[in-house]
Design an enzyme around this catalytic site. Sequence first.
Site, mmCIF file in Angstrom:
data_model
loop_
_atom_site.group_PDB
_atom_site.id
_atom_site.type_symbol
_atom_site.label_atom_id
_atom_site.label_comp_id
_atom_site.label_asym_id
_atom_site.label_seq_id
_atom_site.Cartn_x
_atom_site.Cartn_y
_atom_site.Cartn_z
ATOM 1 N N ASN A 78 -13.556 106.318 -76.177
ATOM 2 C CA ASN A 78 -13.983 106.736 -77.352
ATOM 3 C C ASN A 78 -12.798 107.671 -77.926
ATOM 4 O O ASN A 78 -11.838 107.706 -77.353
ATOM 5 C CB ASN A 78 -15.088 107.685 -77.390
ATOM 6 C CG ASN A 78 -16.167 107.601 -78.439
ATOM 7 O OD1 ASN A 78 -15.570 107.412 -79.797
ATOM 8 N ND2 ASN A 78 -17.314 107.861 -78.345
ATOM 9 N N HIS A 108 2.478 120.743 -62.725
ATOM 10 C CA HIS A 108 3.905 121.542 -62.527
ATOM 11 C C HIS A 108 3.925 122.056 -61.421
ATOM 12 O O HIS A 108 2.675 122.469 -60.879
ATOM 13 C CB HIS A 108 4.347 122.498 -63.826
ATOM 14 C CG HIS A 108 4.500 121.775 -65.032
ATOM 15 N ND1 HIS A 108 5.764 121.293 -65.390
ATOM 16 C CD2 HIS A 108 3.573 121.321 -66.151
ATOM 17 C CE1 HIS A 108 5.931 120.486 -66.502
ATOM 18 N NE2 HIS A 108 4.574 120.762 -66.946
ATOM 19 N N ALA A 151 -20.692 116.116 -69.852
ATOM 20 C CA ALA A 151 -20.037 116.714 -71.008
ATOM 21 C C ALA A 151 -19.473 117.927 -70.721
ATOM 22 O O ALA A 151 -20.064 118.645 -70.104
ATOM 23 C CB ALA A 151 -20.637 116.708 -72.446
ATOM 24 N N THR A 156 -12.312 118.911 -60.523
ATOM 25 C CA THR A 156 -11.085 119.072 -59.877
ATOM 26 C C THR A 156 -11.064 118.552 -58.045
ATOM 27 O O THR A 156 -10.262 118.821 -57.532
ATOM 28 C CB THR A 156 -11.138 120.616 -59.499
ATOM 29 O OG1 THR A 156 -12.436 121.152 -58.930
ATOM 30 C CG2 THR A 156 -10.761 121.428 -60.782
ATOM 31 N N LYS A 157 -12.396 117.937 -57.822
ATOM 32 C CA LYS A 157 -12.547 117.375 -56.564
ATOM 33 C C LYS A 157 -13.084 115.735 -56.806
ATOM 34 O O LYS A 157 -13.744 115.538 -57.774
ATOM 35 C CB LYS A 157 -13.713 118.115 -55.529
ATOM 36 C CG LYS A 157 -12.842 119.378 -55.357
ATOM 37 C CD LYS A 157 -13.927 120.344 -54.485
ATOM 38 C CE LYS A 157 -13.265 121.717 -54.249
ATOM 39 N NZ LYS A 157 -14.056 122.349 -53.682
#
Length: 180
Positions: A78, A108, A151, A156-157
């Site tokens: 989308n 970073h 949503a 993070t895993k």
Amino acid sequence: MESKMDLGTKAYDQVEKINQVNQKLVQQLNNGTYGPNEIRQRVSQITNEKIDSSTEIRLPFYTDFGRNLHFGKNVFVNAGVMITDMGGIYIGDNVLIGPGVTIVSVNHRIEPSQRRNLNLKSVYIHDNAWLGANVTVTPGVVIGENAIVAAGAVVTKNVPANTMVGGVPAQVIKTIKGEN
């Protein structure tokens, strides 16, 4: 798999050369008026891989590099999606990607003296996964087959197959049962 990229190296210089070309292509893509076939052709130029005719990409579409972005078949992307793909983004077949999604394979370094250097970790989004609107997927994450990311979630895993996750950071909401 993690790899490192340091400023001033041959690999980094090569990335910069590709970036100079691809950033112009991304700008042209997002500033023009194109039909679905033309969009696929232009994204194919950016990725250097043919985008299957079953895949639909809505504009605007953003990528920081493009050459490490791999689309399966029958993918729907989308509007307003940002893909940071230098570390590799692999999108399986029948994947749905909602508006405003960010998928990142680059980070970073933590050490202040190394901060401008990069850590690269591939992201894999397996077949039939669905990323809802404004989801963020961080480096190194694997989204399993048939998974749903609600949503606004920040993933993070790894997300197991047939699982729905949501929240910040994303947590398991429920298991998705197969069709009877």
